[in-house]
Design a protein around this motif. Sequence first.
Motif, PDB file in Angstrom:
ATOM      1  N   ARG A  63       0.828  -1.201   0.000  1.00 28.46           N
ATOM      2  CA  ARG A  63       0.000   0.000   0.000  1.00 28.46           C
ATOM      3  C   ARG A  63       0.863   1.253   0.000  1.00 28.46           C
ATOM      4  N   ALA A  83       0.853   4.101  -2.860  1.00 28.14           N
ATOM      5  CA  ALA A  83       0.587   5.506  -2.549  1.00 28.14           C
ATOM      6  C   ALA A  83       1.704   6.393  -3.079  1.00 28.14           C
ATOM      7  N   PRO A 122      -3.806   1.759  -3.994  1.00 33.52           N
ATOM      8  CA  PRO A 122      -3.752   1.415  -2.565  1.00 33.52           C
ATOM      9  C   PRO A 122      -4.952   0.591  -2.117  1.00 33.52           C
TER      10      PRO A 122
END
Length: 478
Positions: free
Chosen positions: A242, A246, A367
């Motif tokens: 994630r 991002a 994400p």
Amino acid sequence: MTTPPTTDPATTHDLVERELAPELSEGALALDADVVRSYSADWALFCPADGAVALVRATCVEDVQATLRFASRHGVPVVPQGARSGISGGANAVPGCLLLSVERMNRILDIDVGERTVTVEPGIINQELKNALVPHGLSYPPDPGSVALSSIGGNVATNAGGLCCVKYGVTRDYVRKLVVVLADGTLATLGTATAKGVAGLDLRGLFVGSEGTLGVVVEITLRLVPLLPPPLTAVATFPDERAAAATVSQFMAGGAQPSMLESLDRTTLRLLNEFGDFGLDDQAGAMLLMQSDGAGHAPAALAEVEAFTAAAEANGALDVGFSDDAADSDALVAARRMAQPAYERHAQAHGGGQLLDDVCLPRTRMPEFYDELDRIRAASGLTIAVVAHAGDGNIHPSVFFDASDQAAVDCAEAAFDEIMQLGLGLGGTITGEHGVGYLKRHWLTKELDDGAKALHRAVKGALDPQGILNPGKMFDGL
């Protein structure tokens, strides 16, 4: 959707020997069952590949025309093939078919330095073309992970992408002109060799990505660019996928134009180290590999690396570094390209099962995708490794399982379907570059709306009214 008439295989075999064989180049026709079987499948799992009657290894346009005239006359299905390096079953045999391979049509016909174009036959391998262009100071950018194996014709058939497409685009962006053989053997030239041309409909674009369902490409004219400048390479590791996703979203939203932006998860890093001792940090949750060539300007490349570093650090990177050493860059890119071979070795050692997915979605939704993928991992208990052309939002989760265990097979197929549904739910598509083939044929019906389905049916019906071109694949169920 029209389906080809059912012809008895024995009858087709006799017709091939009597009518088609005399029209083909010497050595083009193969009827030996073992030879035909060896050409009957690509690399996909869970895709049928039985029933081919004969193999035509075309060496010229006339072989392709003769094959399609014969097939049209008798309603025999034809499966066009390139290097058979695909992983969606698009080149797999169907019952009663002729396999039509163009791998022997592999010549470079012309390199026009002044116009920056190259004209090739469809069987030439992507990397071989790249190598041949270097002495002329030219480059053909699209570089799928199978660059050393896949043919340009196959790349056109699936609109292949690759590692540097985040900046330089996909196959469609480079196709100027196609010469195709239609279902009845008619030869048609689509597009122009010129930089501009709007005479008539864009039929050239229609054929790019059509997976052999509308005609057989026999000649391709591609636009080229000057040799790509050497890049700076940056690497960042993260605690999880994630955080890496991002970083990609933030970095690209700032106007970045990297020439490569790839993502590898922890499992992939571990499998690569086991495969080739690459020395990657497999304790990290994810790694981003970024390159910037700055359009040939070193200060611009450095500024982009610094922007990447800032985005990575802002999203909790464990470590960030960069290098302008060509050997370092080549080693890292080589490691990335070895992901699929590493996956294959792992699969062979753990039951032989691997389903490689190919969803593409908006970068800003990545994400969320990884959050949901963790849920799928936990619920299924399966190993799911991920590499991604992260700068494009093109994600390749690979589901591993024991192919001899039906419960594991069912679980893997369910996870594969969940991943595709997840991609669609996040505003994405079921395939970014691998194609629909057999593996995803029913998912295409979920992605297309009713109007788009009607257009697909109309185009297929107009160009292949008997339904003999690669039946049971992309158009099945539309």
